[in-house]
Motif scaffolding. Structure first.
Motif, mmCIF file in Angstrom:
data_model
loop_
_atom_site.group_PDB
_atom_site.id
_atom_site.type_symbol
_atom_site.label_atom_id
_atom_site.label_comp_id
_atom_site.label_asym_id
_atom_site.label_seq_id
_atom_site.Cartn_x
_atom_site.Cartn_y
_atom_site.Cartn_z
ATOM 1 N N PRO A 1 36.376 28.964 33.107
ATOM 2 C CA PRO A 1 36.653 29.846 34.359
ATOM 3 C C PRO A 1 37.698 30.431 34.673
ATOM 4 N N LEU A 2 39.014 29.718 33.995
ATOM 5 C CA LEU A 2 40.258 30.424 34.366
ATOM 6 C C LEU A 2 40.160 31.755 34.009
ATOM 7 N N VAL A 3 39.719 32.126 32.923
ATOM 8 C CA VAL A 3 39.804 33.495 32.100
ATOM 9 C C VAL A 3 38.482 34.269 32.675
ATOM 10 N N SER A 4 37.385 33.765 32.835
ATOM 11 C CA SER A 4 36.236 34.389 33.189
ATOM 12 C C SER A 4 35.948 34.854 34.680
ATOM 13 N N LEU A 5 36.457 34.042 35.676
ATOM 14 C CA LEU A 5 36.370 34.326 37.064
ATOM 15 C C LEU A 5 37.123 35.235 37.783
ATOM 16 N N PRO A 6 36.865 35.939 38.704
ATOM 17 C CA PRO A 6 37.752 36.845 39.508
ATOM 18 C C PRO A 6 38.625 36.085 40.182
ATOM 19 N N ASP A 7 39.691 36.794 40.351
ATOM 20 C CA ASP A 7 40.894 36.090 41.287
ATOM 21 C C ASP A 7 41.549 34.981 40.663
ATOM 22 N N SER A 8 41.739 35.007 39.399
ATOM 23 C CA SER A 8 42.010 33.784 38.647
ATOM 24 C C SER A 8 43.175 33.052 39.139
ATOM 25 N N GLN A 9 43.911 33.525 39.833
ATOM 26 C CA GLN A 9 45.348 32.593 40.445
ATOM 27 C C GLN A 9 44.579 31.721 41.457
ATOM 28 N N PHE A 10 43.421 31.976 42.112
ATOM 29 C CA PHE A 10 42.765 31.079 42.969
ATOM 30 C C PHE A 10 42.094 30.070 42.221
ATOM 31 N N VAL A 11 41.488 30.380 41.061
ATOM 32 C CA VAL A 11 40.814 29.495 40.342
ATOM 33 C C VAL A 11 41.783 28.347 39.959
ATOM 34 N N GLN A 12 42.957 28.690 39.341
ATOM 35 C CA GLN A 12 43.880 27.929 38.999
ATOM 36 C C GLN A 12 44.307 26.945 40.111
ATOM 37 N N PRO B 1 43.827 35.755 28.733
ATOM 38 C CA PRO B 1 43.939 34.943 29.738
ATOM 39 C C PRO B 1 45.484 35.181 30.253
ATOM 40 N N GLY B 2 45.721 34.458 31.682
ATOM 41 C CA GLY B 2 47.260 34.339 32.006
ATOM 42 C C GLY B 2 47.649 35.765 32.397
ATOM 43 N N LEU B 3 48.824 36.114 31.772
ATOM 44 C CA LEU B 3 49.534 37.101 32.355
ATOM 45 C C LEU B 3 48.801 38.829 31.822
ATOM 46 N N LYS B 4 47.937 38.516 30.923
ATOM 47 C CA LYS B 4 47.176 39.771 30.464
ATOM 48 C C LYS B 4 45.797 39.611 30.925
ATOM 49 N N SER B 5 45.568 38.853 31.952
ATOM 50 C CA SER B 5 44.099 38.671 32.191
ATOM 51 C C SER B 5 43.871 39.682 33.134
ATOM 52 N N ALA B 6 42.668 40.666 32.835
ATOM 53 C CA ALA B 6 42.148 41.388 34.003
ATOM 54 C C ALA B 6 41.549 40.887 35.303
ATOM 55 N N ASN B 7 41.377 39.634 35.150
ATOM 56 C CA ASN B 7 40.960 38.917 36.164
ATOM 57 C C ASN B 7 42.023 38.456 37.342
ATOM 58 N N ARG B 8 43.258 38.656 36.888
ATOM 59 C CA ARG B 8 44.096 38.507 37.990
ATOM 60 C C ARG B 8 44.048 39.706 39.001
ATOM 61 N N LEU B 9 43.313 40.655 38.531
ATOM 62 C CA LEU B 9 43.152 41.900 39.427
ATOM 63 C C LEU B 9 41.845 41.754 40.104
ATOM 64 N N THR B 10 40.692 41.193 39.607
ATOM 65 C CA THR B 10 39.423 41.529 40.053
ATOM 66 C C THR B 10 39.225 40.673 41.307
ATOM 67 N N ILE B 11 38.207 41.360 42.200
ATOM 68 C CA ILE B 11 38.076 40.733 43.343
ATOM 69 C C ILE B 11 36.930 39.618 43.265
ATOM 70 N N ALA B 12 36.689 38.905 44.339
ATOM 71 C CA ALA B 12 35.842 37.721 44.298
ATOM 72 C C ALA B 12 34.798 38.128 45.286
ATOM 73 N N ALA B 13 34.463 39.122 45.317
ATOM 74 C CA ALA B 13 33.310 39.748 46.287
ATOM 75 C C ALA B 13 32.192 39.341 45.492
ATOM 76 N N GLN B 14 31.126 39.063 45.875
ATOM 77 C CA GLN B 14 29.785 38.562 45.170
ATOM 78 C C GLN B 14 28.744 39.222 46.014
ATOM 79 N N ASP B 15 27.627 39.361 45.182
ATOM 80 C CA ASP B 15 26.322 39.822 45.577
ATOM 81 C C ASP B 15 25.698 38.812 46.571
ATOM 82 N N PRO B 16 25.227 39.179 47.727
ATOM 83 C CA PRO B 16 24.384 38.130 48.630
ATOM 84 C C PRO B 16 23.391 37.446 47.902
ATOM 85 N N ILE B 17 22.599 38.121 47.029
ATOM 86 C CA ILE B 17 21.527 37.290 46.549
ATOM 87 C C ILE B 17 21.823 36.689 45.184
ATOM 88 N N SER B 18 22.353 37.270 44.326
ATOM 89 C CA SER B 18 22.413 36.754 42.936
ATOM 90 C C SER B 18 23.808 36.051 42.940
#
Lengths: 219, 748
Positions: free
Chosen positions: B436-447, B702-719
């Motif tokens: 999840p540290l690489v695959s979840l959005p907003d990865s700094q929160f995950v860390q 991962p880490g400093l090259k991770s696209a998920n440093r940028l992405t947003i943890a907004a989620q679909d309300p159903i899925s």
């Protein structure tokens, strides 16, 4: 050995190439040259398009690479497969590299030897597909019979005659070209000689096409 | 506190990723293998058939398996080189435990001692904070047997409601949309149906890079006369030769589908008879799309009106058609609405449940389909049953030998699990096959959340980026070291065959889970001796459910090159095509082909919402993320395989020349990309194949090259799927290479 089976041909269809390099990776797994790839992938212009094409030996009937080889190191088998240079003869002069109209032979400077696609001779000589064609996920490289290609690719025409200036080259590998586009671009005289009415169709320049598609400005 | 024991670079030096290339027997010409094992690729959901060459308990190469019907020998570069992960220098061959004095921050430990230590930590957390303080993160690349066991382990052994899986990041929007419309969650057709379709519509699916062998089906359909329509913000390799390309703005897919349905209604391109006989809810949907005129659709989607009209005409007037979509429309804060929009145009055409008429989402992960059917999803029980349904709970409880009341209630999605860590409700974590540290959005929160845990145990065969935070890492197994079934892209259940034994102290994952259960003193129900025994229990647990595997056996799979579920009895061959007229299912009981009590499919209004974060003056560009063909998911496996890394060494930011010119950026320049969550400095790749208002970054690093440093943890309300496919960013030319460029190798 496959007995009485219809002959198989090697077809190359750049229109289908997705640039995945499965062919390049698989070529290194072929038993005769393990670790070396004899095929490479060309990006036509990555900045403008995702168009790519695998470059394999076309296995010419009269191979220019062999004709210009001063050491007679490049041999063509009876069934028309042009082999890599023979190690005892190759003098690493690179004449073949410079002369091939398709840009195929590569000089491996570390071992002073020209190596090129031999159509996986260890496989094709016993009826198996070349490694690259077996794995190609889009079937841009395809190894089969004339009947099957005619059945599967009705919108494409196989071409194996190419014109390079004054030189006409016939090849064992066939290039698939769209029936409704411009196979004549590969051999401008074929339409004249065979009385066909098709004329070369200039394709829309990629940048014009893309400008039309992406008509929005950045926000 | 589950912080990294030592600095990242020290961990990398010890545990990688390091690059592996062919050597030894694997590089030898003419090596005679001891045996050749017919199995499947370990990566994406297509699960291509492959034959692995084995010599001296090592996979030394492959041979195309041309008899397997889906791929007929075809493979992508990942499949060709997957054998290089066996005997890899980074492979974990013993348990390791955190030790700041050891090189890399971990020291080897005896396997049984590590199991005992794990069980003691779990017992401590659960006795102090309750059963629910322990959470499980599982994976969609696990076999059906392992996925089933993980769900049972969480609910029966740990008694926690907190289990979810990384399929949450993949196909859940499609699953939710499919259930709302069809009552069942599976691709409706075998891929062979693509070949005879007059129109193949592909929305948000970079098929050439994410599901490469599927391009062969699409282009064969084209040879057979099909029109190919591709909808994507990027001109992907498959889009290059399509008949119609619709370069949509990210996040506007429901608008496009509504606009297409508007034109279908206006031009009477509907199958009225199908709609009346087999569906409900059309009138409400027809009302809802009245507002989506071609002009308004064009304005919102950024697609030329003439292209929208052309697409609607081709789709509307075809006799046969196939619609495919993937994460491009699903990875959104309203991904389910996008999926419902797609299904509406399929239902309105009446082209489903017949030969060459189909609909499917493209499975991303190896067992993305089966992984969500057998109980590791937070709200599901085996067989696609609902954890909240009393009858379903009773069925599972009876199979498991417990009282229904003992089953925990439904849990929460994986991102909410991390929020529960933040609130102190979850104190301990067990993860398997998830990074999840690489695959979840907003990865700094995950860390930060990993660092808050009291205890974290990971099961893996390489030390992935998340496992670096673990207290204990237990050495799991590669796919080729175990046996079991997976369910691939078409709904075909296939068999993974064991080729080699795990090295050293590494164990098959299901054995590790059972060892923990035994150490906890809760081994009842966890005494299987072979995956076949687990599968037999899974078959019983799924009997009568929607995902009914009860008639599938290992023998039948081998005989038929796989069995499509549902397969409800021993004499049933399986169900390649769903929804055929007159077909029976356990919900409709003969009332109709769809999985509702009246047998009819549901039209659902596809609500239009903007992305959770739209562009503005501060962040004026849309970022979208995705894959490259030589890498897979968070890269745990593929960033270690040398030839695949060489093919695409590090992430680049794709941007259009117009945008590049306005920011004075040239191809290859270092550029800073910033969102409200974080920033990254990467090289530019200037290409005309992306919208000028959109940039693309692949997410495998991962880490400093991770696209998920940028992405947003907004989620679909159903899925609850995260919105990976759009967030607002800004770009700026960097003054030079970032400091990490001198330290981190391309794959790290």
């Amino acid at each position: 050995m496959i007995i009485n089976s219809p002959p198989k041909f090697f077809f190359l269809d750049p229109n289908r190439c997705i640039g995945c390099q499965a062919c390049v990776q698989a070529c290194t797994e072929c038993d005769t040259h393990k670790g070396h790839s004899m095929i490479h992938l060309e990006y036509v212009d990555r900045g403008a398009s995702t168009q790519t094409t695998p470059v394999i030996c076309m296995h010419c009937d009269s191979p220019t690479c062999a004709e210009v080889c001063p050491a007679d190191a490049i041999k063509r088998t009876e069934d028309g497969v042009v082999q890599s240079a023979r190690k005892p003869r190759c003098i690493a002069c690179s004449n073949c590299v410079l002369a091939c109209p398709f840009g195929v032979p590569k000089m491996h400077s570390g071992i002073e030897l020209m190596m090129k696609c031999d159509m996986c001779y260890d496989r094709t000589s016993i009826g198996k597909s070349p490694m690259c064609a077996a794995v190609c996920p889009s079937q841009a490289l395809f190894y089969s019979t004339a009947e099957e290609i005619a059945r599967l690719r009705p919108r494409s025409t196989p071409i194996n005659r190419f014109q390079f200036g004054g030189q006409t080259v016939h090849t064992k590998v066939l290039m698939m070209t769209p029936c409704d586009a411009a196979p004549d671009r590969l051999d401008i005289t074929s339409a004249l000689n065979e009385g066909r009415s098709r004329v070369a169709v200039e394709q829309t320049a990629p940048d014009v096409l893309l400008d039309n598609l992406y008509s929005v400005a950045p926000q | 506190m589950a912080q990294q024991p030592v600095a990242t670079l020290e961990i990398i030096r010890q545990f990688g990723p390091h690059l592996a290339f062919a050597d030894g027997a694997r590089l030898s010409c003419g090596v005679q293998p001891d045996r050749v094992v017919q199995t499947h690729c370990c990566f994406c959901g297509q699960q291509c058939g492959i034959q692995l060459k084995v010599k001296d308990n090592q996979v030394v190469g492959f041979e195309p398996w041309e008899q397997f019907p889906l791929n007929r020998g075809m493979l992508c570069p990942k499949g060709v080189k997957r054998y290089l992960q066996g005997s890899h220098p980074d492979r974990l061959t013993s348990a390791i435990v955190r030790d700041t004095a050891a090189p890399g921050g971990f020291r080897p430990a005896p396997y049984l001692a590590a199991i005992q230590q794990t069980a003691a930590a779990i017992q401590r957390i659960q006795s102090e904070h309750g059963a629910g303080a322990m959470a499980v993160l599982s994976g969609a690349s696990l076999t059906n047997e392992k996925a089933y066991l993980m769900g049972k382990f969480a609910r029966v052994c740990l008694r926690t409601p907190h289990i979810d899986y990384n399929g949450r990041l993949c196909m859940v929007s499609a699953a939710a949309g499919n259930k709302k419309a069809f009552g069942i969650d599976r691709a409706a057709n075998p891929w062979a149906d693509i070949l005879g379709a007059e129109v193949v519509w592909i929305s948000g699916a970079n098929i050439a890079e994410c599901a490469p062998i599927t391009t062969s089906y699409v282009w064969q359909a084209r040879e057979n006369g099909a029109k190919i329509v591709v909808v994507d913000p990027r001109m992907t390799p498959l889009a290059r030769t399509c008949d119609l390309f619709l370069p949509i703005k990210p996040g506007r897919d429901a608008v496009l589908f509504n606009g297409i349905l508007h034109l279908m209604i206006e031009n009477h391109w509907l199958d009225r008879s199908f709609i009346e006989q087999y569906t409900v809810g059309f009138d409400a949907v027809a009302d809802s799309v009245r507002q989506w005129t071609p002009a308004r659709t064009a304005e919102m989607t950024g697609i030329a009106e003439r292209s929208i009209r052309q697409a609607a005409e081709w789709w509307g007037t075809a006799k046969t058609s196939f619609l495919l979509h993937a994460r491009g429309i699903e990875h959104h804060s309203h991904g389910v609405q996008n999926v419902l929009g797609a299904i509406n145009v399929v239902l309105a055409s009446g082209r489903i449940g017949r030969e060459f008429c189909g609909y499917a989402t493209i499975t991303g992960q190896g067992n993305g389909q089966g992984g969500r059917e057998h109980g590791q999803k937070c709200d599901q029980l085996p067989g696609g049953r609902d954890l909240a349904n009393p009858d379903h709970r009773a069925h599972a409880a009876q199979i498991w030998g417990i009282a229904p009341a003992e089953l925990p209630p439904p849990g929460v999605d994986v991102y909410e699990l991390f929020r529960k860590i933040d609130r102190g409700e979850i104190r301990g974590l067990l993860s398997i096959c998830f990074n999840p540290l690489v695959s979840l959005p907003d990865s700094q929160f995950v860390q930060r959340m990993l660092e808050k845990l009291d205890f974290y145990v990971a099961i893996d065969f390489f030390l992935n980026e998340t496992a670096r935070f673990a207290d204990i890492v237990l050495p799991g197994s590669l796919q080729e070291e175990d046996e079991g079934t997976v369910t691939q892209i078409e709904g075909r259940v296939i068999k993974i065959n064991q080729a080699i034994d795990p090295p050293g102290d590494a164990r098959q994952d299901w054995r590790i889970i059972q060892d923990i259960a035994q150490a906890l003193g809760r081994s009842h129900g966890f005494t299987f001796n072979h995956p076949r025994e687990i599968f037999d229990e899974l078959r019983r647990a799924s009997r009568g459910g929607i995902a009914d595997y009860s008639g599938i056996t290992y023998k039948k799979i081998d005989k038929q090159y796989g069995v499509f579920w549902p397969c409800p009895s021993d004499d049933h061959r399986g169900t390649p095509r769903l929804f055929e007229a007159g077909s029976w299912n356990p919900v409709a009981q003969g009332a109709g082909p769809f999985y509702f009590t009246d047998g009819k499919a549901r039209f659902n209004v596809a609500d239009v919402h903007p992305p959770a974060e739209d562009v503005d003056a501060d962040y004026p560009l849309m970022l979208t993320t995705g894959r490259v063909v030589s890498q897979f998911l968070s890269g745990t496996q593929t960033r270690r395989i040398g030839p695949l890394v060489e093919q695409y060494p590090e992430p680049r930011v794709e941007l259009h020349p117009q945008l590049a010119a306005s920011l004075d950026i040239a191809d290859g320049d270092w550029i800073n990309v910033e969102s409200r969550r974080g920033g990254s400095t990467l090289r530019a790749q200037v290409v005309r194949t992306i919208r000028p208002d959109t940039v693309f970054i692949p997410y495998h690093w991962p880490g400093l090259k991770s696209a998920n440093r940028l992405t947003i943890a907004a989620q679909d309300p159903i899925s609850k799927i995260p919105e990976y496919k759009v967030c607002a960013v800004r770009l700026q030319k960097a003054e030079g290479p970032p400091p990490y460029a001198a330290e981190l190798k391309p794959q790290q």
